[in-house]
Design a protein around this motif. Sequence first.
Motif, PDB file in Angstrom:
ATOM      1  N   ASN A 196       0.756  -1.139  -0.057  1.00  0.00           N
ATOM      2  CA  ASN A 196       0.046   0.030   0.030  1.00  0.00           C
ATOM      3  C   ASN A 196       0.936   1.332  -0.035  1.00  0.00           C
ATOM      4  O   ASN A 196       1.703   1.219   0.879  1.00  0.00           O
ATOM      5  N   THR A 252      -2.936   4.889   5.615  1.00  0.00           N
ATOM      6  CA  THR A 252      -2.469   5.317   4.604  1.00  0.00           C
ATOM      7  C   THR A 252      -2.915   6.637   4.639  1.00  0.00           C
ATOM      8  O   THR A 252      -4.215   7.085   4.730  1.00  0.00           O
ATOM      9  N   ASP A 263      -8.725  -1.482  -2.880  1.00  0.00           N
ATOM     10  CA  ASP A 263      -7.137  -1.562  -3.407  1.00  0.00           C
ATOM     11  C   ASP A 263      -7.063  -1.284  -4.794  1.00  0.00           C
ATOM     12  O   ASP A 263      -5.795  -1.618  -5.184  1.00  0.00           O
TER      13      ASP A 263
END
Length: 233
Positions: free
Chosen positions: A36, A109, A125
């Motif tokens: 990520n 994130t 994702d």
Amino acid sequence: MNSNIQQFSLEQVQGQIRYDEAGLVPAIIQDATTRNVLMMAYMNEESLKRSIETGETWFWSRSRQELWNKGATSGNTQRIVSASYDCDGDTLLFLVHPKGPACHTGEETCFYRGIAVPGQDQSADGVDAAGEGRHRFAVLEELEQVIAEREKERPEGAYTTYLFDKGVDKILKKVGEETAETIIAAKNKDNDELRLEVSDLIYHLLVLLQERKLPLDDIMAELDRRHERPRRD
């Protein structure tokens, strides 16, 4: 892991990085385990130097006009696994093992807000619902992440929580049991059973790696090194 990445010393790199008029270059920070993208910040020559020397990310704050070590006050540090830069020399990329969330909001994130793309049914994702674009070992990365979360959060009733609570001896016992059952399934030439037993074995091995804090990336890197060695057979 890309075995074709050329390696340069910090002194060589500093001469190849194209800093902007303010002496800065964008640095993309990516989780080495989940892949990520965690954040983007800026580095100057000094913060890049400190990052390489200390093994933790350092940046230049444009608002405060000062160097800052990620996690110095929050504890959410980022241990550097690898560093590289692009073909133009104007962007850095760091793979890290983060300790805690990367975003000041508490999110894992900084890129936690998506933009809807018309006609695309996308998962969080960026892989579409049909699974297109999903690489063949993505499930291992996802499973490794889930196991790490289980160890940290210890949800009640979860089997993975039970294993971590019991400790390494219990985990090793399960690895041994699943290894034996894998051997039996193979000897019986029962591929359906073998598929199930190998899946159980891989899961328990990932739990063991998490308990020992040995990233799956390190295993993949070792396999990569072995692949590069001259064959003896």
